[in-house]
Design a protein around this motif. Structure first.
Motif, PDB file in Angstrom:
ATOM      1  N   THR A  15      11.362   0.401  -3.251  1.00  0.00           N
ATOM      2  CA  THR A  15      11.601  -1.026  -3.450  1.00  0.00           C
ATOM      3  C   THR A  15      11.665  -1.752  -2.102  1.00  0.00           C
ATOM      4  N   ALA A  16      11.433  -3.052  -2.155  1.00  0.00           N
ATOM      5  CA  ALA A  16      11.396  -3.850  -0.924  1.00  0.00           C
ATOM      6  C   ALA A  16      12.750  -3.899  -0.233  1.00  0.00           C
ATOM      7  N   SER A  17      13.839  -3.689  -0.974  1.00  0.00           N
ATOM      8  CA  SER A  17      15.149  -3.721  -0.327  1.00  0.00           C
ATOM      9  C   SER A  17      15.378  -2.505   0.563  1.00  0.00           C
ATOM     10  N   PHE A  18      14.685  -1.411   0.310  1.00  0.00           N
ATOM     11  CA  PHE A  18      14.821  -0.215   1.140  1.00  0.00           C
ATOM     12  C   PHE A  18      13.632  -0.024   2.083  1.00  0.00           C
TER      13      PHE A  18
ATOM     14  N   SER B 208       0.823  -1.207   0.000  1.00  0.00           N
ATOM     15  CA  SER B 208       0.000   0.000   0.000  1.00  0.00           C
ATOM     16  C   SER B 208       0.861   1.263   0.000  1.00  0.00           C
ATOM     17  N   GLN B 209       1.910   1.275   0.831  1.00  0.00           N
ATOM     18  CA  GLN B 209       2.809   2.427   0.880  1.00  0.00           C
ATOM     19  C   GLN B 209       3.544   2.597  -0.449  1.00  0.00           C
ATOM     20  N   GLN B 210       3.962   1.475  -1.057  1.00  0.00           N
ATOM     21  CA  GLN B 210       4.649   1.532  -2.345  1.00  0.00           C
ATOM     22  C   GLN B 210       3.741   2.127  -3.414  1.00  0.00           C
ATOM     23  N   GLN B 211       2.488   1.708  -3.445  1.00  0.00           N
ATOM     24  CA  GLN B 211       1.561   2.234  -4.445  1.00  0.00           C
ATOM     25  C   GLN B 211       1.334   3.734  -4.264  1.00  0.00           C
ATOM     26  N   ARG B 212       1.293   4.176  -3.013  1.00  0.00           N
ATOM     27  CA  ARG B 212       1.104   5.604  -2.756  1.00  0.00           C
ATOM     28  C   ARG B 212       2.326   6.406  -3.173  1.00  0.00           C
ATOM     29  N   ILE B 213       3.529   5.843  -2.955  1.00  0.00           N
ATOM     30  CA  ILE B 213       4.754   6.527  -3.367  1.00  0.00           C
ATOM     31  C   ILE B 213       4.834   6.574  -4.886  1.00  0.00           C
ATOM     32  N   ILE B 214       4.429   5.507  -5.558  1.00  0.00           N
ATOM     33  CA  ILE B 214       4.400   5.500  -7.025  1.00  0.00           C
ATOM     34  C   ILE B 214       3.458   6.587  -7.532  1.00  0.00           C
ATOM     35  N   ALA B 215       2.309   6.737  -6.881  1.00  0.00           N
ATOM     36  CA  ALA B 215       1.331   7.756  -7.273  1.00  0.00           C
ATOM     37  C   ALA B 215       1.754   9.160  -6.848  1.00  0.00           C
ATOM     38  N   GLN B 216       2.863   9.271  -6.081  1.00  0.00           N
ATOM     39  CA  GLN B 216       3.382  10.562  -5.615  1.00  0.00           C
ATOM     40  C   GLN B 216       2.336  11.319  -4.799  1.00  0.00           C
ATOM     41  N   GLN B 217       1.728  10.616  -3.816  1.00  0.00           N
ATOM     42  CA  GLN B 217       0.691  11.220  -2.990  1.00  0.00           C
ATOM     43  C   GLN B 217       1.039  11.144  -1.516  1.00  0.00           C
ATOM     44  N   ASN B 218       0.666  12.193  -0.783  1.00  0.00           N
ATOM     45  CA  ASN B 218       0.748  12.192   0.672  1.00  0.00           C
ATOM     46  C   ASN B 218      -0.396  11.331   1.213  1.00  0.00           C
ATOM     47  N   PRO B 219      -0.343  10.918   2.482  1.00  0.00           N
ATOM     48  CA  PRO B 219      -1.431  10.107   3.040  1.00  0.00           C
ATOM     49  C   PRO B 219      -2.796  10.787   2.996  1.00  0.00           C
ATOM     50  N   ASN B 220      -2.832  12.106   3.004  1.00  0.00           N
ATOM     51  CA  ASN B 220      -4.121  12.805   2.947  1.00  0.00           C
ATOM     52  C   ASN B 220      -4.672  12.914   1.523  1.00  0.00           C
ATOM     53  N   GLY B 221      -3.943  12.396   0.532  1.00  0.00           N
ATOM     54  CA  GLY B 221      -4.420  12.394  -0.850  1.00  0.00           C
ATOM     55  C   GLY B 221      -3.848  13.503  -1.714  1.00  0.00           C
ATOM     56  N   SER B 222      -3.173  14.478  -1.117  1.00  0.00           N
ATOM     57  CA  SER B 222      -2.598  15.566  -1.909  1.00  0.00           C
ATOM     58  C   SER B 222      -1.320  15.092  -2.607  1.00  0.00           C
TER      59      SER B 222
END
Length: 142
Positions: free
Chosen positions: A71-74, A28-42
């Motif tokens: 990546t999973a290694s980091f 879930s965190q990886q997908q959010r980082i890929i989408a370049q989004q903060n947890p609040n959606g911005s």
């Protein structure tokens, strides 16, 4: 709803449940980082513009931030009987912390200190809480 939580699960079944919840959170965190989004959606604050006219060699453009960090290694998952943590370790943790809280840092040794915009790499959203709940319920049901 669930009273006692993990106390009802046998001791040998706990590590499997913790591992599954941690992996789901990491995805879930990886997908959010890929989408370049903060947890609040911005969206993340954009990179600062640089003068690349005088630069020699290949100029890379439109490269998303934190490509390797996700990546999973980091992005590590650690868990024990009572807790799960998803985060960065080592030198990468320092870079992530600077962006997470918008701190000042040097881009390289001897460079001037620069203030970075806040980009929350890690954080829980409502969807993450739903993932945790679903994984726990799936693991607890026989």
């Amino acid at each position: 709803m669930l009273r006692g939580g993990l106390a009802f699960v046998e001791a040998f079944a706990r590590p499997e449940g913790v591992r599954l919840v941690g992996q789901a959170l990491r995805r879930s965190q990886q997908q959010r980082i890929i989408a370049q989004q903060n947890p609040n959606g911005s969206k993340y604050a954009p990179r600062k513009q640089r003068n690349l006219r005088g630069k020699l060699g290949r100029v890379k453009r439109k490269v998303k931030m934190f490509r390797k960090l996700r990546t999973a290694s980091f992005l590590r998952v650690q868990g024990d009987r009572n807790a799960i943590s998803v985060g960065f370790t080592g030198r990468i943790a320092r870079i992530a912390r600077v962006h997470q809280y918008g701190l000042k840092d040097r881009a390289e040794k001897g460079a001037p200190s620069v203030g970075y915009e806040q980009r929350e790499l890690l954080g829980l959203t409502e969807a993450d809480l739903d993932i945790i709940r679903d994984q726990l319920l799936t693991h607890l049901t026989p």
